[in-house]
Design a protein around this motif. Structure first.
Motif, PDB file in Angstrom:
ATOM      1  N   ARG A  15       0.888  -1.199  -0.133  1.00 22.05           N
ATOM      2  CA  ARG A  15      -0.073  -0.098  -0.017  1.00 22.05           C
ATOM      3  C   ARG A  15       1.001   1.253  -0.099  1.00 22.05           C
ATOM      4  O   ARG A  15       1.696   1.411   1.126  1.00 22.05           O
ATOM      5  CB  ARG A  15      -0.833  -0.004   1.162  1.00 22.05           C
ATOM      6  N   LEU A  16       0.846   2.042  -1.066  1.00 15.58           N
ATOM      7  CA  LEU A  16       1.605   3.169  -1.010  1.00 15.58           C
ATOM      8  C   LEU A  16       0.817   4.137  -0.276  1.00 15.58           C
ATOM      9  O   LEU A  16      -0.355   4.223  -0.122  1.00 15.58           O
ATOM     10  CB  LEU A  16       1.658   3.715  -2.532  1.00 15.58           C
ATOM     11  N   ASP A  17       1.744   5.028   0.467  1.00 16.30           N
ATOM     12  CA  ASP A  17       1.411   6.409   1.321  1.00 16.30           C
ATOM     13  C   ASP A  17       0.104   7.054   0.622  1.00 16.30           C
ATOM     14  O   ASP A  17      -0.732   7.505   1.272  1.00 16.30           O
ATOM     15  CB  ASP A  17       2.476   6.774   2.158  1.00 16.30           C
ATOM     16  N   ALA A  18       0.271   7.296  -0.721  1.00 14.73           N
ATOM     17  CA  ALA A  18      -0.360   8.303  -1.461  1.00 14.73           C
ATOM     18  C   ALA A  18      -1.622   7.633  -1.852  1.00 14.73           C
ATOM     19  O   ALA A  18      -2.426   8.396  -2.678  1.00 14.73           O
ATOM     20  CB  ALA A  18       0.476   8.868  -2.585  1.00 14.73           C
ATOM     21  N   GLU A  19      -1.871   6.410  -1.732  1.00 21.53           N
ATOM     22  CA  GLU A  19      -3.007   5.586  -2.358  1.00 21.53           C
ATOM     23  C   GLU A  19      -3.937   5.030  -1.282  1.00 21.53           C
ATOM     24  O   GLU A  19      -3.320   4.516  -0.371  1.00 21.53           O
ATOM     25  CB  GLU A  19      -2.606   4.764  -3.338  1.00 21.53           C
ATOM     26  N   PRO A  20      -5.237   5.116  -1.430  1.00 20.59           N
ATOM     27  CA  PRO A  20      -6.018   4.291  -0.339  1.00 20.59           C
ATOM     28  C   PRO A  20      -6.265   2.641  -0.697  1.00 20.59           C
ATOM     29  O   PRO A  20      -6.579   2.070   0.194  1.00 20.59           O
ATOM     30  CB  PRO A  20      -7.551   4.887  -0.721  1.00 20.59           C
ATOM     31  N   ARG A  21      -5.722   2.258  -1.616  1.00 20.46           N
ATOM     32  CA  ARG A  21      -6.075   1.015  -1.934  1.00 20.46           C
ATOM     33  C   ARG A  21      -4.567  -0.221  -2.249  1.00 20.46           C
ATOM     34  O   ARG A  21      -3.526   0.633  -2.267  1.00 20.46           O
ATOM     35  CB  ARG A  21      -6.751   0.320  -3.180  1.00 20.46           C
ATOM     36  N   GLU A  22      -4.573  -1.335  -2.016  1.00 17.07           N
ATOM     37  CA  GLU A  22      -3.404  -1.956  -2.118  1.00 17.07           C
ATOM     38  C   GLU A  22      -3.156  -2.599  -3.535  1.00 17.07           C
ATOM     39  O   GLU A  22      -4.100  -2.586  -4.308  1.00 17.07           O
ATOM     40  CB  GLU A  22      -3.590  -3.252  -1.073  1.00 17.07           C
ATOM     41  N   LEU A  89      12.991   2.559  -6.445  1.00 18.60           N
ATOM     42  CA  LEU A  89      12.567   2.319  -5.254  1.00 18.60           C
ATOM     43  C   LEU A  89      13.272   1.147  -4.621  1.00 18.60           C
ATOM     44  O   LEU A  89      13.947   0.404  -5.002  1.00 18.60           O
ATOM     45  CB  LEU A  89      11.050   1.781  -5.341  1.00 18.60           C
ATOM     46  N   THR A  90      13.426   1.172  -3.370  1.00 17.95           N
ATOM     47  CA  THR A  90      13.916   0.224  -2.353  1.00 17.95           C
ATOM     48  C   THR A  90      12.991  -0.495  -1.532  1.00 17.95           C
ATOM     49  O   THR A  90      12.317   0.189  -0.844  1.00 17.95           O
ATOM     50  CB  THR A  90      15.196   0.878  -1.648  1.00 17.95           C
ATOM     51  N   LEU A  91      12.812  -1.626  -1.472  1.00 22.15           N
ATOM     52  CA  LEU A  91      12.245  -2.481  -0.621  1.00 22.15           C
ATOM     53  C   LEU A  91      13.004  -3.032   0.653  1.00 22.15           C
ATOM     54  O   LEU A  91      13.951  -3.633   0.154  1.00 22.15           O
ATOM     55  CB  LEU A  91      11.522  -3.872  -1.303  1.00 22.15           C
ATOM     56  N   PHE A 111       7.627  -5.503   5.224  1.00 23.18           N
ATOM     57  CA  PHE A 111       8.616  -4.619   4.419  1.00 23.18           C
ATOM     58  C   PHE A 111       8.139  -3.046   4.317  1.00 23.18           C
ATOM     59  O   PHE A 111       6.883  -2.901   4.507  1.00 23.18           O
ATOM     60  CB  PHE A 111       8.941  -4.962   3.223  1.00 23.18           C
ATOM     61  N   THR A 112       8.918  -2.210   4.170  1.00 26.74           N
ATOM     62  CA  THR A 112       8.783  -0.896   4.024  1.00 26.74           C
ATOM     63  C   THR A 112       9.419  -0.483   2.496  1.00 26.74           C
ATOM     64  O   THR A 112      10.564  -1.087   2.152  1.00 26.74           O
ATOM     65  CB  THR A 112       9.498   0.085   4.893  1.00 26.74           C
ATOM     66  N   LEU A 113       8.595   0.427   1.936  1.00 24.15           N
ATOM     67  CA  LEU A 113       9.121   0.694   0.570  1.00 24.15           C
ATOM     68  C   LEU A 113       9.598   2.087   0.655  1.00 24.15           C
ATOM     69  O   LEU A 113       8.816   3.176   1.137  1.00 24.15           O
ATOM     70  CB  LEU A 113       7.931   0.537  -0.455  1.00 24.15           C
ATOM     71  N   TYR A 114      10.649   2.314  -0.054  1.00 22.67           N
ATOM     72  CA  TYR A 114      11.268   3.785   0.087  1.00 22.67           C
ATOM     73  C   TYR A 114      11.623   4.215  -1.163  1.00 22.67           C
ATOM     74  O   TYR A 114      12.060   3.488  -2.257  1.00 22.67           O
ATOM     75  CB  TYR A 114      12.794   3.735   0.924  1.00 22.67           C
ATOM     76  N   GLU A 115      11.547   5.429  -1.605  1.00 21.75           N
ATOM     77  CA  GLU A 115      12.348   6.289  -2.455  1.00 21.75           C
ATOM     78  C   GLU A 115      13.259   7.351  -2.122  1.00 21.75           C
ATOM     79  O   GLU A 115      13.009   8.342  -1.609  1.00 21.75           O
ATOM     80  CB  GLU A 115      11.092   7.150  -3.216  1.00 21.75           C
ATOM     81  N   ASP A 117      15.523   8.149   0.624  1.00 22.39           N
ATOM     82  CA  ASP A 117      15.247   7.919   2.015  1.00 22.39           C
ATOM     83  C   ASP A 117      14.129   8.092   2.664  1.00 22.39           C
ATOM     84  O   ASP A 117      13.631   8.287   3.705  1.00 22.39           O
ATOM     85  CB  ASP A 117      16.458   8.973   2.904  1.00 22.39           C
ATOM     86  N   THR A 118      13.203   8.376   1.673  1.00 26.73           N
ATOM     87  CA  THR A 118      11.614   8.791   2.059  1.00 26.73           C
ATOM     88  C   THR A 118      10.791   7.628   1.889  1.00 26.73           C
ATOM     89  O   THR A 118      10.758   6.840   0.928  1.00 26.73           O
ATOM     90  CB  THR A 118      11.083   9.713   1.084  1.00 26.73           C
ATOM     91  N   ARG A 119      10.004   7.159   2.749  1.00 24.41           N
ATOM     92  CA  ARG A 119       9.263   6.012   2.998  1.00 24.41           C
ATOM     93  C   ARG A 119       8.004   6.639   1.972  1.00 24.41           C
ATOM     94  O   ARG A 119       7.489   7.756   2.358  1.00 24.41           O
ATOM     95  CB  ARG A 119       8.691   5.815   4.156  1.00 24.41           C
ATOM     96  N   ILE A 120       7.508   5.572   1.246  1.00 23.30           N
ATOM     97  CA  ILE A 120       6.376   5.902   0.373  1.00 23.30           C
ATOM     98  C   ILE A 120       5.367   4.860   0.300  1.00 23.30           C
ATOM     99  O   ILE A 120       4.404   4.974  -0.066  1.00 23.30           O
ATOM    100  CB  ILE A 120       6.824   6.023  -1.142  1.00 23.30           C
ATOM    101  N   GLY A 121       5.657   3.487   1.105  1.00 19.63           N
ATOM    102  CA  GLY A 121       4.640   2.701   1.317  1.00 19.63           C
ATOM    103  C   GLY A 121       5.097   1.418   2.352  1.00 19.63           C
ATOM    104  O   GLY A 121       6.146   1.540   2.676  1.00 19.63           O
ATOM    105  N   ALA A 122       4.175   0.458   2.370  1.00 20.82           N
ATOM    106  CA  ALA A 122       4.696  -0.819   3.162  1.00 20.82           C
ATOM    107  C   ALA A 122       3.712  -1.831   3.024  1.00 20.82           C
ATOM    108  O   ALA A 122       2.761  -1.556   2.050  1.00 20.82           O
ATOM    109  CB  ALA A 122       4.259  -0.367   4.716  1.00 20.82           C
ATOM    110  N   GLY A 123       4.046  -2.798   3.124  1.00 22.14           N
ATOM    111  CA  GLY A 123       3.393  -4.050   2.818  1.00 22.14           C
ATOM    112  C   GLY A 123       3.840  -5.542   3.456  1.00 22.14           C
ATOM    113  O   GLY A 123       4.716  -5.337   4.236  1.00 22.14           O
ATOM    114  N   VAL A 124       3.288  -6.571   2.993  1.00 25.69           N
ATOM    115  CA  VAL A 124       3.490  -7.861   3.425  1.00 25.69           C
ATOM    116  C   VAL A 124       3.865  -8.899   2.126  1.00 25.69           C
ATOM    117  O   VAL A 124       2.840  -8.861   1.417  1.00 25.69           O
ATOM    118  CB  VAL A 124       2.547  -8.279   4.403  1.00 25.69           C
ATOM    119  N   LEU A 125       4.860  -9.608   2.223  1.00 20.95           N
ATOM    120  CA  LEU A 125       5.019 -10.779   1.266  1.00 20.95           C
ATOM    121  C   LEU A 125       5.081 -12.024   1.914  1.00 20.95           C
ATOM    122  O   LEU A 125       5.376 -12.052   3.442  1.00 20.95           O
ATOM    123  CB  LEU A 125       6.385 -10.483   0.617  1.00 20.95           C
ATOM    124  N   ARG A 126       4.529 -13.043   1.502  1.00 15.97           N
ATOM    125  CA  ARG A 126       4.286 -14.427   1.969  1.00 15.97           C
ATOM    126  C   ARG A 126       4.921 -15.541   0.780  1.00 15.97           C
ATOM    127  O   ARG A 126       4.790 -15.059  -0.464  1.00 15.97           O
ATOM    128  CB  ARG A 126       3.079 -14.686   2.206  1.00 15.97           C
TER     129      ARG A 126
END
Length: 460
Positions: A15-22, A89-91, A111-115, A117-126
């Motif tokens: 989920r990107l911080d600038a978006e409401p959906r995954e 981007l960096t995961l 995980f956290t997603l960065y552009e 040094d700035t965080r832009i999102g987060a998520g989970v992988l399985r």
């Protein structure tokens, strides 16, 4: 020294911080460690592969690092960089290993997603246990890792009738000049004293091809490479002079070694000859001078290779092509001098390192196929020669042009005294087309090399 290689697929959402959906996220990764994995220690590995975010990214050139430390630090950390819609981007995330939840802690990756040094999102992988566990376990390989110094050390053990070659080919990016350094040990079949000799050649983008020979001189049995009067080859260094040629180069390998022939053929000289590359891709710095020209090389792309065997084939072709983006193609097609074998079609040994993987997976696959089915084929000739072939899901076509004005013709003698002629061009043209089967043959990649391919055709 043994290394570790394996592949892994993980599925999830981000989920990107600038978006409401995954968005759906998939990683197809290949890990390569220079040592054998030991759970009680920390092991670092290189990551390459493909990162896909639905509607945003599909990068087949993702790169990063993996820290495997399930006991020492109780984590398995992933850092992966890829591009998405032109953004880098960096995961960054890790599996927190705990004996209280062994399965979940080893398969779930927050995980956290960065552009930058700035965080832009987060998520989970399985990790998908049902569909992914068996391919994951079967993917583990523990190949032997050789140092460049070990691979450059002389192989010859005193047996008559052998030849051993160290050669380097590269292109000066500033002038387009192709450079060829050939160093050879010849141990005559009649048991006479072995000699060291070779040649150097320059292929300017415009103008006459020039070369000079050095030796023959008695072989002095060096331990670490090749030596002939003023000419030396050691790990990371090539120096020498011949007539009005002078060179002093440093070599920085960019890729692991590549075995064009099966690795066992290099370890155990059962075939008439074998070839491999201690530096499948390398960058060269230093000076190369001939006549009144002095080239200052900075990061010149090229490669170094080795040959060991009984001598040249009856007929052969060779190509080294730096395809850019870390991709490289090496191929040898040859007809043996052995009675009976010389009547067979050329055997082709082709190795394509593309997107971090080497295809075909086994070196002998292109030469023998499956019981002869699907073997790769070569069409000899000058100024153009070709190689075609396929495996179950991929096929390739290679076309090489060696114009006469850009080709150097040299004669020399094999250990048995037979005359051999090679026709070499370090400014050859090549076209490579790779296709993949998806219900029908579809283009996967193609490359066109204009005067940057290194090629040779020869016979006895």
């Amino acid at each position: 020294m043994r290394a570790t290689e394996f592949t892994e697929t993980m599925l999830g959402t981000v989920r990107l911080d600038a978006e409401p959906r995954e968005r759906r996220l998939r990683l197809d990764l290949r890990a390569e460690a220079d040592t054998v994995l030991r759970p009680h220690r920390t092991t670092m590995a290189r990551l390459t592969g493909r990162a896909r975010i639905a509607g945003l990214a599909d990068d087949t050139g993702a790169k990063g690092e993996l820290e495997v430390s399930p006991l020492a630090r109780r984590r398995i950390r992933y850092r992966l960089t890829f591009t998405a819609d032109g953004r880098v981007l960096t995961l960054d995330g890790w599996k927190s290993v705990t004996p209280r939840r062994p399965v979940a802690s080893m398969t779930v990756l927050p995980f956290t997603l960065y552009e930058g040094d700035t965080r832009i999102g987060a998520g989970v992988l399985r990790f998908p246990l049902l569909t992914g566990l068996l391919p994951f376990l079967l993917s583990f390989r523990f190949p032997r890792r050789d140092t460049q110094a070990e691979l450059l050390a002389p192989r010859w053990n005193g047996t008559p009738g052998r030849t051993e070659v160290w050669y380097t080919t590269l292109t000066d990016p500033a002038t387009g000049t192709g450079i060829w350094l050939h160093h050879e040990l010849t141990a005559p079949a009649d048991g006479s004293e072995p000699t060291a000799h070779g040649w150097v050649a320059a292929f300017p983008r415009e103008g006459e091809v020039r070369h000079a020979r050095f030796g023959p001189v008695p072989w002095t049995r060096p331990e670490h490479g090749f030596t002939s009067d003023d000419v030396t080859v050691t790990a990371g260094h090539l120096t020498g002079s011949a007539d009005d040629f002078h060179w002093k180069l440093t070599e920085r390998p960019q890729e692991p070694p590549l075995f064009t022939f099966p690795r066992w053929a290099w370890r155990r000289p059962l075939l008439p000859a074998a070839q491999m590359l201690p530096a499948a891709r390398a960058a060269y710095d230093g000076e190369f001078a001939y006549g009144d020209r002095t080239l200052t090389l900075r990061g010149a792309p090229g490669a170094s290779a080795r040959i060991y065997g009984h001598g040249n084939a009856q007929r052969w072709t060779w190509l080294h092509a730096d395809l850019g983006g870390g991709d490289v193609l090496e191929l040898v097609a040859a007809v043996s001098t052995r009675p009976g074998l010389r009547r067979l079609p050329p055997l082709v040994f082709l190795r394509l390192r593309h997107r971090g993987r080497t295809w075909p997976r086994r070196a002998e696959r292109s030469a023998v196929g499956w019981l002869g089915i699907g073997r790769f084929r070569a069409g000899f000739g000058l100024p153009r020669w070709t190689v075609t072939g396929r495996t179950a899901l991929r096929r390739i076509r290679v076309e090489v042009d060696q114009p006469a004005e850009r080709t150097l013709v040299l004669e020399y003698r094999d250990p048995d005294g037979a005359r051999a002629v090679c026709r070499n061009s370090e400014t050859a043209d090549a076209r490579v087309v790779l296709e993949r089967w998806w219900g029908r043959w579809r283009p996967e990649a193609s490359w066109v090399l204009d005067r940057t391919a290194h090629a040779e055709a020869g016979d006895r």
